[in-house]
Every structure is written in structure tokens, then in C-alpha cells.
Design a protein around this motif. Sequence first.
Motif, short mmCIF file in Angstrom:
data_model
loop_
_atom_site.label_atom_id
_atom_site.label_comp_id
_atom_site.label_asym_id
_atom_site.label_seq_id
_atom_site.Cartn_x
_atom_site.Cartn_y
_atom_site.Cartn_z
N SER A 41 0.73 -1.37 -0.16
CA SER A 41 0.32 0.14 -0.21
C SER A 41 0.94 1.04 0.09
O SER A 41 1.50 1.39 0.71
N PRO A 42 0.56 2.69 -0.03
CA PRO A 42 1.79 3.76 -0.64
C PRO A 42 1.70 4.43 0.79
O PRO A 42 1.17 4.42 1.44
N VAL A 43 2.78 4.69 0.96
CA VAL A 43 3.05 5.51 2.61
C VAL A 43 1.97 6.81 1.92
O VAL A 43 1.65 7.24 0.78
N THR A 44 1.19 6.77 3.10
CA THR A 44 0.48 8.19 2.94
C THR A 44 1.25 9.19 3.70
O THR A 44 0.60 10.61 4.30
N GLU A 45 2.16 8.61 5.23
CA GLU A 45 1.95 10.14 6.01
C GLU A 45 3.79 9.91 6.91
O GLU A 45 4.08 8.18 6.14
N ILE A 46 4.23 10.95 6.83
CA ILE A 46 5.93 10.58 6.92
C ILE A 46 6.18 11.25 8.20
O ILE A 46 5.83 12.42 7.36
N ARG A 47 6.58 10.59 9.30
CA ARG A 47 6.92 11.38 10.62
C ARG A 47 8.24 11.38 10.72
O ARG A 47 9.25 10.14 10.64
N VAL B 105 12.18 8.07 11.64
CA VAL B 105 11.80 8.31 10.33
C VAL B 105 10.70 6.58 10.52
O VAL B 105 10.98 5.95 10.47
N THR B 106 9.24 7.88 10.70
CA THR B 106 8.15 6.84 10.44
C THR B 106 7.32 6.52 8.88
O THR B 106 7.07 7.50 8.83
N TRP B 107 7.54 5.88 8.29
CA TRP B 107 6.41 5.40 6.92
C TRP B 107 4.74 5.04 7.23
O TRP B 107 5.98 3.67 7.79
N THR B 108 4.20 5.87 6.87
CA THR B 108 2.92 5.33 7.18
C THR B 108 1.72 5.04 6.16
O THR B 108 1.56 6.23 5.37
N ASN B 109 1.81 4.16 5.88
CA ASN B 109 1.04 3.61 4.78
C ASN B 109 -0.34 4.18 5.21
O ASN B 109 -1.54 3.54 5.91
N SER B 110 -1.13 3.70 3.36
CA SER B 110 -2.34 3.95 3.69
C SER B 110 -3.06 2.75 4.30
O SER B 110 -4.57 3.15 5.22
N GLU B 111 -3.25 1.70 4.89
CA GLU B 111 -3.51 0.43 6.03
C GLU B 111 -3.25 0.57 7.54
O GLU B 111 -3.38 -0.01 8.06
#
Length: 169
Positions: free
Chosen positions: A37-43, A124-130
Motif C-alpha cells: 500500500s502506498p505511503v501516505t504519511e512520513i513522520r 523516521v516513520t513511514w505509514t501507509n494507507s492501511e
Amino acid sequence: MTRQTACCLAMAWVALLIAGCSQQRTLSGSEPTANASPVTEIRYQVGPCHGMCPVYSLGLSEDGTTRFHGEQFTALEGERVRVSDPGRFALVKRQLSSWQPAMGTTIDTPDCGPRATDLSHYTVTWTNSEGEQAVLNHDSGCHSEDARRLTEVLRSVPKTVGIEAWVEQ
């Protein structure tokens, strides 16, 4: 040992060494899988050092929203929210993509090399749409070649996002 046996053993060792090297994960690690699933947020969080290093967090959403929270030694303290160009999110995502671990995993700076103990830490935290996350913990005191490249990229994020004036005192 016969010459033929010695030759076979040598070739087996070479094959094992090559296989071992190809399995080693470096900081310029893996690309996300095609069906992920694509990444939607980067912290992006910058932790303290033994001194007056900026301490802040930054959240970037694919819609262009930037959330900044200055904690210590930043030009601005507290939370700031700005909606800007979604292209900035895409640029940061692209800049950091080669260091993104697989979703559901957390890695620390591999191959740290010699290390200075008083420099900032990055998460760095990548979060996807799921809602799955991939987390990279980086110690900017690590001095291996890959670690130094990652530190340079991480330090460039505020300028890429256009918030360097919020960070620097």
C-alpha cells in the motif's frame, strides 16, 4: 586432499561468500514491494544531543499538510500546521525511499562504523494507507559512508519542506 577436492571446496567458499554479501542489508536498503500500500504519511523526529541541537518533530501528509512541533532549541516552539504543495511530500518520500525498511519492521542504523556519542538521533516513520508502519532509527554520530549519506539527507529535510526558518535559531 586431492587437487580436484581442493578446487571444489574453494569454489564452494567463494559461492558462500558471494551469497552472504548479497544478503547483507545496508542503509540504502530495499524498495517497497510492488503490491505494498502506498505511503501516505512520513513522520520525522529529531532527538536531543549533548548540547544545543534542535529537538522537534515533523509530520508530512500526502495532501501537503505539514505539522511541526518545536520542543527545544528551535526558532519556533510548539505546534505549527501549514498546508503546502503535496509535491514537497513526494520529494521527501523520494529522498528517503532508499532507506525505508519493509512495512511492519523497525531498523537501527546498520553498519554504524566509528561513532560520536553526542550527536542527534533521528526517527523516521513511514505509514501507509492501511496503517502499517516502517521505522528507521538513525544515530547521526555513526560515521560509516552510508550513515554519513543518510545524515546529510535527513539534515536536508527541513529545507526541502521549507521550514528551515522554524528549526534554526
